[in-house]
Design an enzyme around this catalytic site. Structure first.
Site, PDB file in Angstrom:
ATOM      1  N   SER A   1     -16.605  -7.049  15.959  1.00 56.06           N
ATOM      2  CA  SER A   1     -17.426  -7.833  15.054  1.00 56.06           C
ATOM      3  C   SER A   1     -17.580  -6.996  13.792  1.00 56.06           C
ATOM      4  O   SER A   1     -17.860  -5.796  13.866  1.00 56.06           O
ATOM      5  CB  SER A   1     -18.777  -8.173  15.681  1.00 56.06           C
ATOM      6  OG  SER A   1     -19.410  -9.162  14.894  1.00 56.06           O
ATOM      7  N   GLU A   2     -17.369  -7.601  12.638  1.00 51.32           N
ATOM      8  CA  GLU A   2     -17.177  -6.830  11.412  1.00 51.32           C
ATOM      9  C   GLU A   2     -18.435  -6.109  10.932  1.00 51.32           C
ATOM     10  O   GLU A   2     -18.363  -5.267  10.044  1.00 51.32           O
ATOM     11  CB  GLU A   2     -16.587  -7.703  10.298  1.00 51.32           C
ATOM     12  CG  GLU A   2     -17.487  -8.821   9.809  1.00 51.32           C
ATOM     13  CD  GLU A   2     -17.230 -10.141  10.519  1.00 51.32           C
ATOM     14  OE1 GLU A   2     -16.783 -10.125  11.690  1.00 51.32           O
ATOM     15  OE2 GLU A   2     -17.481 -11.199   9.915  1.00 51.32           O
ATOM     16  N   ASN A   3     -19.579  -6.412  11.539  1.00 53.08           N
ATOM     17  CA  ASN A   3     -20.768  -5.647  11.167  1.00 53.08           C
ATOM     18  C   ASN A   3     -20.738  -4.237  11.765  1.00 53.08           C
ATOM     19  O   ASN A   3     -21.612  -3.425  11.476  1.00 53.08           O
ATOM     20  CB  ASN A   3     -22.062  -6.385  11.555  1.00 53.08           C
ATOM     21  CG  ASN A   3     -22.094  -6.794  12.998  1.00 53.08           C
ATOM     22  OD1 ASN A   3     -21.094  -7.217  13.567  1.00 53.08           O
ATOM     23  ND2 ASN A   3     -23.257  -6.671  13.618  1.00 53.08           N
ATOM     24  N   GLY A   4     -19.722  -3.928  12.569  1.00 50.13           N
ATOM     25  CA  GLY A   4     -19.544  -2.537  12.975  1.00 50.13           C
ATOM     26  C   GLY A   4     -19.543  -2.258  14.462  1.00 50.13           C
ATOM     27  O   GLY A   4     -20.104  -1.258  14.912  1.00 50.13           O
TER      28      GLY A   4
ATOM     29  N   SER B   1     -15.082  -0.498   9.526  1.00 52.12           N
ATOM     30  CA  SER B   1     -14.921  -1.793  10.172  1.00 52.12           C
ATOM     31  C   SER B   1     -13.937  -2.669   9.393  1.00 52.12           C
ATOM     32  O   SER B   1     -13.020  -3.256   9.960  1.00 52.12           O
ATOM     33  CB  SER B   1     -16.279  -2.483  10.273  1.00 52.12           C
ATOM     34  OG  SER B   1     -16.179  -3.658  11.028  1.00 52.12           O
TER      35      SER B   1
END
Lengths: 231, 210, 210, 231
Positions: C50-53, C92
């Site tokens: 998930s691109e939030n990390g 990320s």
């Protein structure tokens, strides 16, 4: 069908590295170098490697093993002092050396790994490093630098799990995680192969997504280049 | 010309340290500059960075406490202070390039009146490579060059125009030699201090450059 | 036109999952795509980013085990699998931009025959922002768009040329709708599969585009 | 003379943030936001802030407090959905919003912090994001993107020491370490203020060199935006 990145030995992990490949090798001086992979490679019949590494070993150790067995055609590095074997090959034109400022070297490798197609840095402006490079003026005059990737990376970590999550000790990190990002195939040797989940998720230094192969290393020398002790 | 008044290595390093302030971050080049780590007064609370990926170098380790994975950029074993941290080379040089290092102390072969520095290569001699020097001189807030005033052949290293391959253009803020402290400014070397007993003549810098 | 043959949301997600292989890394967009995390067979050994990390999203947390600092890019609470890792947004998105994510599954408003995608903005309607969608479509190795075949007004979302503001140019590899699976290729939509009982006519795609 | 970055309370830590400043604020949605700093700022008489943050709060919470008190002139962000207060101000032209793709947003902030003067990314090519930007063709057409810095950053970490070394919990890291690098003055609030040396040197997520002020935060709400539970 189970999917595993774990190899049993260095020989099988590096077996498909071929002549004319571009190879990144982690470590700073002799600190944190992938000793097992280098040993395995030095016994293979390959030539014409382009090697990307901060140093090409030192005083007969590290990548010097590949140098002596004449496997390296070109070395891309930042510092080559204290390496008589390399000097000899440079003087006899057996090897080509490309020197890159260390910060630019690091960032170019990161760029290759993380999809940045080019970046501007003031480093090297007005020096021979700028020769032939596009220059653009921001607050300072800057050079356009391009990504530096490789076919393979061989790196060493202190701990790693079967997915390839890695943890590095002290200053042994340096270029290794960046090289793992930048190579098509990243081969990791570890001092300790741990259970998945043993490295705390927040403290994974390199997520396993960047690793293709991992094995438990053996018989590390962990040479100290210059021992300095409090007097 | 007697050299008895010249500053010793340790004295030169003391002079370098005199520019630091509490809480500053400092990067030390290979060679003489590493002496800073050993001579630094603790109360200054300096954080020493080494570009191979450590902030908080303390000096040399005690015997038996050395670690093969704990080294500085000169590949010498080091110890660390409380509050130290380790990181990869991209962050390390980002710290440098981004202007977060207050002082960079490095050796020199030539410094000229425009603040140009040559310290990485002598054509025809052994090739060593620039390592991190080019990044450091372009990134650190204040670049201090520490070097002997004269080459082994006796010519001054403070020159009108560097003749050796450059490390950086207009990057040097302060030069500390065994004869004094100098600032390249507007095409001249401003004398900040001379070693006691050393005369301007002894510097062997043409008078129009001072 | 009866919709009884149309695939359900879960069926569409199953079809998406059918493209995955063991060990693959997958990023899931906000909305329907997050269902993938819940329906994924464990034996596939997929790592969801998930691109939030975070890499290694597992699904929803058990009651009482939710953490306000453990969320996906849709700001929903999640759980993680063994081998998960956390990192900052630069790494990320570097992971995404650098081509290390094998599949990206996201919603769409329009996909055209050149693989262009519009999914972030309708002029005149509420502004929400593109979030990470533009990076994802340019970075992931395989971009799968999952969406209903028709808009609420009944027009097909597979079009000759996107009319809404673009998210990316030539980026879509596979489209899964409730009527079938399609690949934009050479100015046409190649039909990979149709929901059983659905005819080509029902797609409402002009015949010269198929 | 001792040198300390530790402040006793949020009010004194943010006291010199003035009208017309550019302010970065960490967090993703409501996760990992600097609640204490936002509360302190919302009580100050400042206006015309340019705020750089992934989201401008949500449903009345987070940065919405600065929005409601009309302190924000311009918001630079990546996603503004689910924020009726912001929508109202956009419609009434009280606020200017600049939307940036999230990966470009992250990398521009990193670039500002780490001295990269510009970089090329394929993200946004062929879209409205490319308007007015220099385009260069590499393997793909790419946009030149420039650094995004700020006067101040307010961020939150789980743990921090008096030098400013930080450790973030789970997905609360996101943009915060990058913003700390990119701002002239970085103000950190922590759930736990620990002894120097307590965070293992290898596991420091942000070295203290990037931090100017730090204080122990209080009364955290740590709101969950969308609670999803296994059924």
């Amino acid at each position: 069908m189970d999917y595993s990145k774990v190899f049993t030995d260095p020989k099988s992990a590096v077996a498909d590295i071929k002549s004319n490949s571009t190879l990144m090798s982690g470590g700073f001086g002799l600190c944190g170098i992938p000793e097992n992979c280098i040993d395995a490679l030095s016994e293979m019949e390959i030539t014409n490697l382009t090697v990307i590494s901060n140093n090409i070993g030192n005083s007969g150790r590290g990548l010097v093993k590949l140098l002596i067995s004449k496997k390296i055609k070109k070395a891309i590095c930042t510092y080559v002092g204290g390496n008589p074997d390399l000097e000899k090959q440079i003087l006899s034109n057996e090897i080509e050396v490309e020197l890159i400022p260390q910060g630019t070297f690091s960032e170019r490798i990161r760029a290759a790994g993380l999809g940045i197609r080019g970046f501007y840095t003031p480093t090297g402006f007005g020096t021979s490093v700028a020769d032939g490079k596009e220059i653009k003026i921001f607050d300072k005059a800057c050079l356009l630098e391009l990504p530096l990737g490789a076919d393979f990376a061989i790196i060493k970590a202190e701990k790693g799990d079967s997915y390839g999550n890695l943890w590095f000790k002290e200053t042994a990190r340096a270029f290794s995680p960046l090289m793992a990002m930048a190579a098509k195939i990243t081969i990791v040797e570890v001092e300790e192969l741990v259970e998945v989940g043993e490295i705390k998720p927040e403290d994974v230094h390199l997520p396993g997504i960047f690793v293709q192969r991992i094995f438990l290393g053996k018989n590390y020398k962990n040479d100290i280049e210059f021992l300095k002790i409090e007097e | 010309m007697s050299t008895q008044n010249y500053w010793s290595k340790n004295k030169m390093i003391e002079k370098v340290i005199s520019f630091f302030y509490s809480g500053a971050s400092v990067n030390l080049g290979i060679g003489i500059p590493t002496l800073v780590a050993e001579l630094l007064p603790k109360e200054l609370n300096i954080f020493i960075q080494s570009e191979n990926g450590v902030l908080g170098v303390a000096g040399r380790p005690k015997k038996g406490e050395e670690s093969p994975t704990l080294i500085n950029a000169g590949k010498e074993t080091i110890s660390i202070r409380k509050g130290a941290s380790f990181f990869d080379s991209a962050l390390s040089f980002g710290m440098i390039r981004g202007g977060h290092i207050d002082f960079c102390v490095l050796g020199g072969m030539e410094v000229d009146t425009n603040g140009n520095l040559s310290n990485w290569m002598v054509p025809g001699e052994k090739i060593t490579g620039m390592g991190g020097a080019m990044d450091l001189v372009n990134g650190a807030k204040c670049v201090i060059v520490v070097m002997t005033h004269f080459t082994k052949k006796g010519s001054p290293k403070l020159v009108k125009k560097c003749s050796l391959p450059l490390t950086g253009v207009g990057v040097v803020n302060i030069v500390v030699t065994d004869l004094g402290i100098f600032k390249p400014e507007n095409g001249k070397f401003v004398i900040v201090e001379l070693a006691s007993g050393v005369s301007v003549n002894e510097l062997s810098i043409p008078s129009e450059l001072i």
